[in-house]
Structure formats: C-alpha cells, structure tokens
Scaffold this motif. Structure first.
Motif, PDB file in Angstrom:
ATOM      1  N   GLU A  99       0.833  -1.214   0.000  1.00 62.09           N
ATOM      2  CA  GLU A  99       0.000   0.000   0.000  1.00 62.09           C
ATOM      3  C   GLU A  99       0.858   1.250   0.000  1.00 62.09           C
ATOM      4  O   GLU A  99       0.587   2.202  -0.735  1.00 62.09           O
ATOM      5  CB  GLU A  99      -0.935   0.003   1.213  1.00 62.09           C
ATOM      6  CG  GLU A  99      -2.092  -0.967   1.091  1.00 62.09           C
ATOM      7  CD  GLU A  99      -2.926  -1.047   2.368  1.00 62.09           C
ATOM      8  OE1 GLU A  99      -2.717  -0.226   3.294  1.00 62.09           O
ATOM      9  OE2 GLU A  99      -3.782  -1.952   2.438  1.00 62.09           O
ATOM     10  N   SER A 117       1.184  12.741   3.476  1.00 57.07           N
ATOM     11  CA  SER A 117       0.756  13.185   2.137  1.00 57.07           C
ATOM     12  C   SER A 117       0.920  14.687   1.988  1.00 57.07           C
ATOM     13  O   SER A 117       0.024  15.375   1.533  1.00 57.07           O
ATOM     14  CB  SER A 117      -0.689  12.772   1.890  1.00 57.07           C
ATOM     15  OG  SER A 117      -1.522  13.325   2.886  1.00 57.07           O
ATOM     16  N   LEU A 149       2.482   1.611  -3.450  1.00 57.80           N
ATOM     17  CA  LEU A 149       1.498   2.053  -4.443  1.00 57.80           C
ATOM     18  C   LEU A 149       1.179   3.533  -4.273  1.00 57.80           C
ATOM     19  O   LEU A 149       1.021   4.271  -5.254  1.00 57.80           O
ATOM     20  CB  LEU A 149       0.221   1.208  -4.354  1.00 57.80           C
ATOM     21  CG  LEU A 149       0.339  -0.226  -4.861  1.00 57.80           C
ATOM     22  CD1 LEU A 149      -0.925  -1.021  -4.538  1.00 57.80           C
ATOM     23  CD2 LEU A 149       0.614  -0.239  -6.364  1.00 57.80           C
ATOM     24  N   TYR A 150       1.075   3.966  -3.017  1.00 57.44           N
ATOM     25  CA  TYR A 150       0.833   5.386  -2.751  1.00 57.44           C
ATOM     26  C   TYR A 150       2.001   6.235  -3.262  1.00 57.44           C
ATOM     27  O   TYR A 150       1.800   7.260  -3.917  1.00 57.44           O
ATOM     28  CB  TYR A 150       0.623   5.632  -1.254  1.00 57.44           C
ATOM     29  CG  TYR A 150       0.514   7.090  -0.919  1.00 57.44           C
ATOM     30  CD1 TYR A 150      -0.663   7.785  -1.165  1.00 57.44           C
ATOM     31  CD2 TYR A 150       1.600   7.784  -0.400  1.00 57.44           C
ATOM     32  CE1 TYR A 150      -0.759   9.138  -0.899  1.00 57.44           C
ATOM     33  CE2 TYR A 150       1.509   9.138  -0.129  1.00 57.44           C
ATOM     34  CZ  TYR A 150       0.330   9.806  -0.373  1.00 57.44           C
ATOM     35  OH  TYR A 150       0.237  11.142  -0.119  1.00 57.44           O
ATOM     36  N   GLU A 185       4.090   5.432  -5.642  1.00 54.33           N
ATOM     37  CA  GLU A 185       4.067   5.380  -7.100  1.00 54.33           C
ATOM     38  C   GLU A 185       3.038   6.382  -7.653  1.00 54.33           C
ATOM     39  O   GLU A 185       3.325   7.132  -8.589  1.00 54.33           O
ATOM     40  CB  GLU A 185       3.734   3.976  -7.584  1.00 54.33           C
ATOM     41  CG  GLU A 185       3.712   3.871  -9.109  1.00 54.33           C
ATOM     42  CD  GLU A 185       3.262   2.504  -9.602  1.00 54.33           C
ATOM     43  OE1 GLU A 185       3.748   2.073 -10.654  1.00 54.33           O
ATOM     44  OE2 GLU A 185       2.398   1.890  -8.926  1.00 54.33           O
ATOM     45  N   LYS A 186       1.847   6.412  -7.051  1.00 51.15           N
ATOM     46  CA  LYS A 186       0.802   7.347  -7.479  1.00 51.15           C
ATOM     47  C   LYS A 186       1.264   8.794  -7.290  1.00 51.15           C
ATOM     48  O   LYS A 186       1.085   9.630  -8.183  1.00 51.15           O
ATOM     49  CB  LYS A 186      -0.472   7.097  -6.674  1.00 51.15           C
ATOM     50  CG  LYS A 186      -1.622   8.004  -7.029  1.00 51.15           C
ATOM     51  CD  LYS A 186      -2.824   7.728  -6.149  1.00 51.15           C
ATOM     52  CE  LYS A 186      -3.896   8.780  -6.362  1.00 51.15           C
ATOM     53  NZ  LYS A 186      -4.960   8.690  -5.368  1.00 51.15           N
ATOM     54  N   THR A 187       1.886   9.079  -6.154  1.00 46.30           N
ATOM     55  CA  THR A 187       2.390  10.428  -5.889  1.00 46.30           C
ATOM     56  C   THR A 187       3.446  10.819  -6.916  1.00 46.30           C
ATOM     57  O   THR A 187       3.443  11.938  -7.428  1.00 46.30           O
ATOM     58  CB  THR A 187       2.979  10.507  -4.460  1.00 46.30           C
ATOM     59  OG1 THR A 187       1.962  10.137  -3.531  1.00 46.30           O
ATOM     60  CG2 THR A 187       3.477  11.893  -4.139  1.00 46.30           C
ATOM     61  N   GLN A 223       3.800   9.624  -9.987  1.00 49.33           N
ATOM     62  CA  GLN A 223       3.142   9.815 -11.282  1.00 49.33           C
ATOM     63  C   GLN A 223       2.467  11.187 -11.348  1.00 49.33           C
ATOM     64  O   GLN A 223       2.516  11.864 -12.378  1.00 49.33           O
ATOM     65  CB  GLN A 223       2.122   8.701 -11.539  1.00 49.33           C
ATOM     66  CG  GLN A 223       2.747   7.370 -11.844  1.00 49.33           C
ATOM     67  CD  GLN A 223       1.742   6.231 -11.872  1.00 49.33           C
ATOM     68  OE1 GLN A 223       0.615   6.351 -11.387  1.00 49.33           O
ATOM     69  NE2 GLN A 223       2.142   5.097 -12.436  1.00 49.33           N
ATOM     70  N   GLN A 224       1.825  11.599 -10.245  1.00 51.17           N
ATOM     71  CA  GLN A 224       1.191  12.917 -10.202  1.00 51.17           C
ATOM     72  C   GLN A 224       2.230  14.028 -10.330  1.00 51.17           C
ATOM     73  O   GLN A 224       2.007  15.015 -11.030  1.00 51.17           O
ATOM     74  CB  GLN A 224       0.404  13.090  -8.895  1.00 51.17           C
ATOM     75  CG  GLN A 224      -0.843  12.255  -8.832  1.00 51.17           C
ATOM     76  CD  GLN A 224      -1.496  12.289  -7.456  1.00 51.17           C
ATOM     77  OE1 GLN A 224      -0.878  12.616  -6.456  1.00 51.17           O
ATOM     78  NE2 GLN A 224      -2.776  11.923  -7.407  1.00 51.17           N
TER      79      GLN A 224
END
Length: 190
Positions: A9, A77, A12-13, A15-17, A19-20
């Motif tokens: 988790e 975050s 993945l978080y 990775e998403k950050t 990508q953003q």
C-alpha cells in the motif's frame, strides 16, 4: 502477510504520488508563461505564518518558516497541501523593497497547530500570471504589465499577492527555470 500488504500500500501510494508529480512537471511546460489571465477562484482557508520581516536575520526567518511548515512536512501526504507566500500588494507593486511577507499552507483538519493564524482567501475574480520568480522576486516588467492591465481594464485590486511555487530550487538547479503562479483578487470598477 499484513506487514507485506502495508508495504505494498505504501509503495502504491508513493508510485501514485510520483506519477502525479511527473504529470504536474510535464504540464508546466504547457503553461501560458507571462500572460495575464483572469479566473474565478473558490474561497480557501489558509494557515498564515506570523509576519516575517526581511530585516530579520536569515537564520531567524528560516526558523519561523520551518516551524510553520513542520506540520505539513510531518504529514505523510504533504504534497496534497497548497503552499505559498503572501505579500502586501502596495509594497509589491509600489515600493522598491518589500519589508515583510507571510508563508501560508492550506488549512486542513489533519494538521495540528497550537495557535494558528487562519485567514480566508476570498472567492472571486483573480488576475493570474505564470512567471519566473527566483526566491519570490518577480521581474519588474511583469509588475508593470499587471499594473497597466489593471488600469486599462478598469480593475480594482483587493487584498494581497499570493505566490504559489510551481517549480522551485527543489526541482530545478537553474534559477531561470523556477516558476510561480501569481494571483491577485480584482474587481471591475464600473
């Protein structure tokens, strides 16, 4: 198994950050640089730092800044928070030297401040410019263009200047590549 799920988790978080962040930096290349734009903005609640004087030694100013930003950077975050600088518009446009400023972050219930200075960035029409700003210093030609635009379009300036760093010294080593979004609330006088 639970430990691995938690690690997955977190990855993945991240990775998403990432990508953003990459998408955001790619979008910066398409910004209408040095063009004056008018846009409607919603009301925002902000936590302001105490007034920071440019006469104060840099070590003390950095201490104020660090204390103000600590709740944000302590949050996992932190990239979700709006951060920037606030200047008095009269000083910004009409004086050679700005004497003080504030640092702000978006007010969020997840952040913990002992005595927050909570201010509201009003809903309304904002004049905005994407431009170069090294440590918040804006080219005087941009300031002149803004004042001329305000005068020609019979606008009245309200409140202060909000500078939102888009690309700063953390994401580029070249001062000429540092970018901010400058926002100033305006109203038509007619």
């Amino acid at each position: 198994q639970q430990e691995y799920k938690k690690q997955i988790e977190e990855l993945l978080y991240l990775e998403k950050t990432m990508q953003q962040k990459i998408a955001f930096l790619n979008d910066i290349q398409n910004l209408p640089l040095n063009q004056i734009l008018l846009e409607l903005q919603e009301e925002e609640h902000l936590y302001f730092s105490e007034d920071i004087s440019f006469q104060t030694p840099i070590k003390h100013r950095m201490n104020i800044l660090a204390k103000h930003m600590l709740p944000v950077f302590s949050h996992p975050s932190f990239q979700e928070y709006l951060m920037g600088f606030h200047y008095d518009s009269n000083e910004f446009f009409y004086k050679d030297l700005i004497t003080q400023y504030n640092v702000f972050i978006s007010a969020n219930s997840k952040l913990h401040y002992n005595n927050p200075i909570k201010k509201t960035k009003e809903k309304g029409l904002y004049l905005c410019v994407y431009c170069n700003a090294h440590y918040g210093v804006i080219d005087s030609k941009i300031k002149e263009r803004i004042l001329k635009f305000v005068e020609q379009n019979k606008l009245h300036m309200h409140g202060g200047i909000y500078l939102f760093p888009l690309r700063n010294f953390w994401s580029t080593s070249k001062p000429e590549e540092e970018l901010v979004k400058l926002c100033l609330r305006v109203e038509y006088t007619d």
